[in-house]
Design an enzyme around this catalytic site. Structure first.
Site, PDB file in Angstrom:
ATOM      1  N   LEU A   1     -18.209  -0.556   1.184  1.00 25.90           N
ATOM      2  CA  LEU A   1     -18.544   0.620   1.072  1.00 25.90           C
ATOM      3  C   LEU A   1     -18.304   0.815  -1.087  1.00 25.90           C
ATOM      4  O   LEU A   1     -18.971   1.483  -1.609  1.00 25.90           O
ATOM      5  CB  LEU A   1     -18.683   1.861   1.299  1.00 25.90           C
ATOM      6  CG  LEU A   1     -18.884   1.751   2.552  1.00 25.90           C
ATOM      7  CD1 LEU A   1     -18.386   3.263   3.300  1.00 25.90           C
ATOM      8  CD2 LEU A   1     -19.799   1.202   3.346  1.00 25.90           C
ATOM      9  N   GLY A   2     -17.935  -0.448  -1.965  1.00 22.89           N
ATOM     10  CA  GLY A   2     -18.039  -0.066  -3.170  1.00 22.89           C
ATOM     11  C   GLY A   2     -16.353   0.469  -3.051  1.00 22.89           C
ATOM     12  O   GLY A   2     -16.100  -0.358  -4.144  1.00 22.89           O
ATOM     13  N   GLY A   3     -15.973   0.914  -2.562  1.00 24.31           N
ATOM     14  CA  GLY A   3     -14.311   1.284  -2.824  1.00 24.31           C
ATOM     15  C   GLY A   3     -14.140   1.904  -3.790  1.00 24.31           C
ATOM     16  O   GLY A   3     -12.761   2.430  -5.035  1.00 24.31           O
TER      17      GLY A   3
ATOM     18  N   LEU B   1     -24.869  -2.411  -1.396  1.00 20.73           N
ATOM     19  CA  LEU B   1     -26.587  -2.472  -1.318  1.00 20.73           C
ATOM     20  C   LEU B   1     -26.726  -1.894  -2.058  1.00 20.73           C
ATOM     21  O   LEU B   1     -26.324  -0.792  -2.631  1.00 20.73           O
ATOM     22  CB  LEU B   1     -26.743  -2.013  -0.221  1.00 20.73           C
ATOM     23  CG  LEU B   1     -26.036  -2.699   1.105  1.00 20.73           C
ATOM     24  CD1 LEU B   1     -26.377  -1.592   2.388  1.00 20.73           C
ATOM     25  CD2 LEU B   1     -27.452  -3.754   1.629  1.00 20.73           C
TER      26      LEU B   1
ATOM     27  N   TYR C   1       0.835  -1.210  -0.185  1.00 20.60           N
ATOM     28  CA  TYR C   1       0.259   0.064   0.130  1.00 20.60           C
ATOM     29  C   TYR C   1       1.122   1.471  -0.401  1.00 20.60           C
ATOM     30  O   TYR C   1       1.137   2.211   0.697  1.00 20.60           O
ATOM     31  CB  TYR C   1      -1.326   0.399   1.312  1.00 20.60           C
ATOM     32  CG  TYR C   1      -2.346  -1.298   1.520  1.00 20.60           C
ATOM     33  CD1 TYR C   1      -2.560  -1.530  -0.014  1.00 20.60           C
ATOM     34  CD2 TYR C   1      -3.023  -0.675   2.083  1.00 20.60           C
ATOM     35  CE1 TYR C   1      -3.181  -2.950   0.662  1.00 20.60           C
ATOM     36  CE2 TYR C   1      -3.925  -1.692   2.133  1.00 20.60           C
ATOM     37  CZ  TYR C   1      -4.278  -2.675   1.115  1.00 20.60           C
ATOM     38  OH  TYR C   1      -5.226  -3.687   1.477  1.00 20.60           O
TER      39      TYR C   1
END
Length: 282
Positions: A209-211, A218, A60
């Site tokens: 949260l989807g990234g 959702l 990272y």
């Protein structure tokens, strides 16, 4: 009421809403690098707000800004209750994207590099991340996981995890050494979260949260309706809903923004009703 903590490996009590460090150093693997002082401020604020589970990796980073070094600068000497999880396996290509995969004989060096960059004598949790950027692929992980099991026996690692795996790979790993956590992309496998809960294994969905690389887990319209009803943001509702799925789910939403950090962690105080959860799931 949603249980707020989880016993990782039966040894370490951690708050179920943690922090993912990937976006501290960069927005994407292609860059550009982010301001390191902002990353340090985000880390310190996260711990102030109750985070005691930080998920990171040696790959990272971008240019001279690396998540592990920011964690060390921001938080060392570490609090006794702080759990730092890392992952090994991916190797960065010339473009900075972790598209390669380490062989078994390269894993010890990667673990030792994480120990050095984080300033630790032992890592609380190390995942073997397998496969490339796609979903779980079914390859054998026994040889590589056995290396991490050996490092655990030597005392360099406290708990082992696997990432981007299917059920057969998880079973293969558990036949070698105890597995404390599974980290898969949310929605890759509907069975693994339930199996993990039954076995007392933490399930840690990445990009919860989807990234920013696709749709979240959702439905956006339902999220908006429930968020308006409960007076929260859609991100907060999504986090609360995912925590309500199972007491073994740990979330690690990441951000390089203090505002987003505080928004995400405020979801700890949000309790969704049975009606809210039913509406979210359609």
């Amino acid at each position: 009421m949603t249980i707020k903590t989880f016993s990782l490996g039966g040894q370490l009590t951690i708050n179920r809403l943690g922090f993912g460090a990937m976006r501290l150093a960069m927005g994407t693997f292609a860059g550009p690098a982010r301001d390191p002082e902002t990353g340090i401020a985000v880390l310190r604020r996260a711990v102030e707000l109750g985070v005691n589970h930080i998920d990171t990796a040696g790959f990272y980073g971008r240019d001279s800004v690396w998540a592990n070094e920011l964690i060390h600068r921001a938080l060392a000497p570490y609090r006794d209750d702080l759990v730092i999880a890392t992952k090994v396996g991916p190797l960065r290509g010339p473009n900075g994207v972790p598209s390669g995969q380490a062989t078994a004989d390269q894993l010890r060096g990667l673990v030792e590099a994480d120990l050095r960059s984080l300033g630790l004598d032992r890592l609380d949790l190390v995942y073997l991340r397998v496969g490339g950027m796609s979903g779980p692929g079914g390859e054998s992980i026994a040889e590589r996981f056995a290396v991490l099991a050996e490092l655990r026996a030597e005392g360099l690692i406290r708990n082992l995890g696997v990432s981007n795996v299917d059920a057969a790979q998880l079973a293969e790993a558990r036949g070698i050494a105890p597995v404390a956590a599974v980290q898969n992309r949310h929605g890759d496998d509907a069975v693994l979260p339930a199996d993990s809960e039954e076995a007392g294994i933490a399930y840690v969905p990445y990009f919860p949260l989807g990234g920013g690389v696709g749709s979240g887990p959702l439905d956006a319209e339902r999220l908006g309706e429930v968020a308006a009803r409960v007076g929260a943001t859609t991100a907060q509702v999504a986090i609360a809903a995912l925590l309500a799925e199972s007491p073994s789910v740990l979330l690690i939403p990441g951000t390089g923004s203090l505002d987003h950090l505080e928004e995400n962690l405020a979801a700890n105080d949000l309790t969704l009703s049975v009606e809210d959860l039913s509406d979210l799931r359609g």
